[in-house]
Design a protein around this motif. Sequence first.
Motif, PDB file in Angstrom:
ATOM      1  N   ILE A   1      -9.169   1.086  -5.909  1.00 32.61           N
ATOM      2  CA  ILE A   1      -8.147   0.327  -6.625  1.00 32.61           C
ATOM      3  C   ILE A   1      -8.797  -1.006  -6.993  1.00 32.61           C
ATOM      4  O   ILE A   1      -8.912  -1.908  -6.160  1.00 32.61           O
ATOM      5  CB  ILE A   1      -6.889   0.100  -5.764  1.00 32.61           C
ATOM      6  CG1 ILE A   1      -6.356   1.436  -5.225  1.00 32.61           C
ATOM      7  CG2 ILE A   1      -5.824  -0.627  -6.562  1.00 32.61           C
ATOM      8  CD1 ILE A   1      -5.915   2.406  -6.290  1.00 32.61           C
ATOM      9  N   PRO A   2      -9.263  -1.149  -8.232  1.00 32.91           N
ATOM     10  CA  PRO A   2     -10.051  -2.325  -8.592  1.00 32.91           C
ATOM     11  C   PRO A   2      -9.182  -3.525  -8.942  1.00 32.91           C
ATOM     12  O   PRO A   2      -7.965  -3.417  -9.105  1.00 32.91           O
ATOM     13  CB  PRO A   2     -10.815  -1.841  -9.828  1.00 32.91           C
ATOM     14  CG  PRO A   2      -9.858  -0.894 -10.483  1.00 32.91           C
ATOM     15  CD  PRO A   2      -9.102  -0.215  -9.357  1.00 32.91           C
ATOM     16  N   LYS A   3      -9.838  -4.666  -9.062  1.00 35.29           N
ATOM     17  CA  LYS A   3      -9.137  -5.824  -9.596  1.00 35.29           C
ATOM     18  C   LYS A   3      -8.814  -5.557 -11.070  1.00 35.29           C
ATOM     19  O   LYS A   3      -9.569  -4.883 -11.762  1.00 35.29           O
ATOM     20  CB  LYS A   3      -9.995  -7.080  -9.457  1.00 35.29           C
ATOM     21  CG  LYS A   3     -10.204  -7.495  -7.999  1.00 35.29           C
ATOM     22  CD  LYS A   3     -11.016  -8.769  -7.895  1.00 35.29           C
ATOM     23  CE  LYS A   3     -11.159  -9.190  -6.438  1.00 35.29           C
ATOM     24  NZ  LYS A   3     -11.933 -10.454  -6.282  1.00 35.29           N
ATOM     25  N   PRO A   4      -7.700  -6.064 -11.554  1.00 35.06           N
ATOM     26  CA  PRO A   4      -7.246  -5.715 -12.917  1.00 35.06           C
ATOM     27  C   PRO A   4      -8.179  -6.267 -14.003  1.00 35.06           C
ATOM     28  O   PRO A   4      -8.695  -7.386 -13.890  1.00 35.06           O
ATOM     29  CB  PRO A   4      -5.861  -6.339 -13.000  1.00 35.06           C
ATOM     30  CG  PRO A   4      -5.876  -7.432 -11.981  1.00 35.06           C
ATOM     31  CD  PRO A   4      -6.741  -6.952 -10.870  1.00 35.06           C
TER      32      PRO A   4
ATOM     33  N   ASP B   1      -4.879  -0.049   6.533  1.00 38.20           N
ATOM     34  CA  ASP B   1      -6.023  -0.759   7.112  1.00 38.20           C
ATOM     35  C   ASP B   1      -6.709   0.104   8.173  1.00 38.20           C
ATOM     36  O   ASP B   1      -6.910  -0.308   9.309  1.00 38.20           O
ATOM     37  CB  ASP B   1      -5.578  -2.091   7.717  1.00 38.20           C
ATOM     38  CG  ASP B   1      -4.946  -2.994   6.674  1.00 38.20           C
ATOM     39  OD1 ASP B   1      -5.596  -3.233   5.644  1.00 38.20           O
ATOM     40  OD2 ASP B   1      -3.804  -3.433   6.887  1.00 38.20           O
ATOM     41  N   VAL B   2      -7.047   1.317   7.778  1.00 31.27           N
ATOM     42  CA  VAL B   2      -7.582   2.279   8.732  1.00 31.27           C
ATOM     43  C   VAL B   2      -8.924   1.833   9.296  1.00 31.27           C
ATOM     44  O   VAL B   2      -9.342   2.303  10.359  1.00 31.27           O
ATOM     45  CB  VAL B   2      -7.687   3.672   8.063  1.00 31.27           C
ATOM     46  CG1 VAL B   2      -8.811   3.694   7.038  1.00 31.27           C
ATOM     47  CG2 VAL B   2      -7.853   4.771   9.096  1.00 31.27           C
TER      48      VAL B   2
ATOM     49  N   ALA C   1     -14.328   0.034   2.779  1.00 34.52           N
ATOM     50  CA  ALA C   1     -14.685   1.454   2.843  1.00 34.52           C
ATOM     51  C   ALA C   1     -16.076   1.658   3.432  1.00 34.52           C
ATOM     52  O   ALA C   1     -16.366   2.687   4.043  1.00 34.52           O
ATOM     53  CB  ALA C   1     -14.619   2.059   1.443  1.00 34.52           C
ATOM     54  N   GLY C   2     -16.957   0.667   3.278  1.00 32.85           N
ATOM     55  CA  GLY C   2     -18.336   0.830   3.737  1.00 32.85           C
ATOM     56  C   GLY C   2     -18.504   0.919   5.238  1.00 32.85           C
ATOM     57  O   GLY C   2     -19.554   1.357   5.712  1.00 32.85           O
ATOM     58  N   VAL C   3     -17.490   0.499   6.010  1.00 35.52           N
ATOM     59  CA  VAL C   3     -17.641   0.535   7.469  1.00 35.52           C
ATOM     60  C   VAL C   3     -16.913   1.717   8.090  1.00 35.52           C
ATOM     61  O   VAL C   3     -16.904   1.863   9.317  1.00 35.52           O
ATOM     62  CB  VAL C   3     -17.117  -0.774   8.106  1.00 35.52           C
ATOM     63  CG1 VAL C   3     -17.827  -1.974   7.511  1.00 35.52           C
ATOM     64  CG2 VAL C   3     -15.602  -0.904   7.973  1.00 35.52           C
TER      65      VAL C   3
ATOM     66  N   LEU D   1      -7.518   5.154  -0.304  1.00 35.54           N
ATOM     67  CA  LEU D   1      -7.422   4.115  -1.321  1.00 35.54           C
ATOM     68  C   LEU D   1      -8.174   2.892  -0.810  1.00 35.54           C
ATOM     69  O   LEU D   1      -7.844   2.363   0.262  1.00 35.54           O
ATOM     70  CB  LEU D   1      -5.959   3.747  -1.594  1.00 35.54           C
ATOM     71  CG  LEU D   1      -5.056   4.871  -2.100  1.00 35.54           C
ATOM     72  CD1 LEU D   1      -3.622   4.368  -2.268  1.00 35.54           C
ATOM     73  CD2 LEU D   1      -5.571   5.449  -3.415  1.00 35.54           C
ATOM     74  N   HIS D   2      -9.197   2.461  -1.539  1.00 35.58           N
ATOM     75  CA  HIS D   2      -9.985   1.323  -1.074  1.00 35.58           C
ATOM     76  C   HIS D   2     -10.133   0.310  -2.191  1.00 35.58           C
ATOM     77  O   HIS D   2     -10.015   0.623  -3.381  1.00 35.58           O
ATOM     78  CB  HIS D   2     -11.358   1.784  -0.570  1.00 35.58           C
ATOM     79  CG  HIS D   2     -12.219   2.424  -1.608  1.00 35.58           C
ATOM     80  ND1 HIS D   2     -13.179   1.728  -2.316  1.00 35.58           N
ATOM     81  CD2 HIS D   2     -12.278   3.707  -2.074  1.00 35.58           C
ATOM     82  CE1 HIS D   2     -13.782   2.547  -3.158  1.00 35.58           C
ATOM     83  NE2 HIS D   2     -13.258   3.758  -3.036  1.00 35.58           N
TER      84      HIS D   2
END
Length: 527
Positions: free
Chosen positions: A372-375, A309-310, A352-354, A255-256
Amino acid sequence: MDLSDAKDLSQALSALMRDAHLALEEDRKTPELVARVTGHLSCDLKHVVSVTETFATWEHANLQRGTDAYLARHSPEAEWFGIAGQGREHDDYVNILAVAARGYEQYEIGAVDYATASIGPDATMEVISLGLVLTRSPGGSPVVIGLRGPQEHGMPQSQITVLAAERRDAVATRDEAGRLMREHDVYRGQVLSFMWSEHRGNDLVTFLPRPEMAADQVVLPAGVLDTVERHVVGIGELAVRLREHGQHLKRGLLLHGAPGTGKTHTVRYLMGRMTGSTVIVMTGSAIRFVSEAAGLARRLQPAVVVLEDVDLVAMDRSFTPEGNPLLFALLDAMDGVGADSDVTFVLTTNRAGVLERALADRPGRVDLAVEIPKPDTAGRAALLRLYARDLRLAADLDPIVAATEGATASFFKELLRRAVLAALREDGAGNRAGGEGGARTGDRDGQGGGDGDGAGEAPAGAGLVLTDAHLETALEEMLSQREALTRALLGSGEHDPDEDPPLTVSGDVHPGDYGDGTSVGFVSYGP
């Protein structure tokens, strides 16, 4: 006396001393502690076999449960006894018996040492920290079981020791107790987290309450929650049939999205949804225990391992040329869980990009990535209604929705809190004014003022109404220049290019996400 007579006298005295020593040895009573053990085993102490298995500190309750189940099966009337004597926490049971047998009187039968261990978020049980019990092996031969918990100034571990006349009996007893230990595992079906303890730096497993949340409390774009549920919950529901068709069950979900959009909120919903699964939550420095968590998940499947926060440990190796031991531990842990294990790894990240590309290299690591986008407009209106809960909303939400484009779920939660504060302050001011007016009227009428309470005061918290003014006041506060830091932390909208460089959130930390739902973030200044 000639030399011959002296020699005869010496030999006679030596024989006398030897006979006296033998007589004393025969007359000396075997210490009760030794007699209880050797009498039960029907063998001399020098022939007693000891078999010991050591477990992590946090397995103490499981060890007690397994032993209790063993005793209930083989000797339900057996009673525990302890050992008294200074230094018993440093000696193993065989050495304690050997010292007692030599007659030093350092150790003797005493009270059992007990400790308390958690077996749930709000439940505990008494566990034996040091004690022995006489019982029988699965085959019926006499054995003695000894338990040890972590001892002060000793090793942070739990142990079971089996004493027997024959090794096979000791091993069989230990093995059955171990099987029962897993059968009665206190962690099965629980929500768990690893944490650091100040007590000798132990790693401990902590119980967390399982969240209760309905699907309508998760505000996401249409279809997103359904996709997540199909991957995490749906595969588990078809586990038996998938195994029959030779398909793997282990899966990974990423989930990002920006901080505050609802990643952890979505995870909490899944935790509540999967009531039959064990959930292991890894956050912050606890991720160093990922190998232990994976082992627990494999043992307690169906299970979910949550790694918040992987990106803090799974950053692409190109960013860390010197290597990242935690990354390799994570990959090894995910690979170590068998493909046919009903285990889900749920990872969350703001960046997610790193992430390390190897996370997607193999099935069962990350099979599905969901943003999970901003609403959107509808989502923002839904969040306002959700966080208002049982309050009465006598306000037009459209202006608030229009003014908060780009805001996150966390922003709306704080917005409603501030609106409630504004309403409470207004309500309190009105009550005080009413009370003072009532007091003055009473004085004029010659009736006194009573305690000065206003006639129209309602019970605290009753009938609170949120109006346009309350919401606008709260929004103005949050969008003001003084609230720049709060806006960055909670994820509000645009930044004026003429202002100082914006605040960039580099990672979520969620100290209360699994209890009260609050969250904060790490913030750094930069373009």
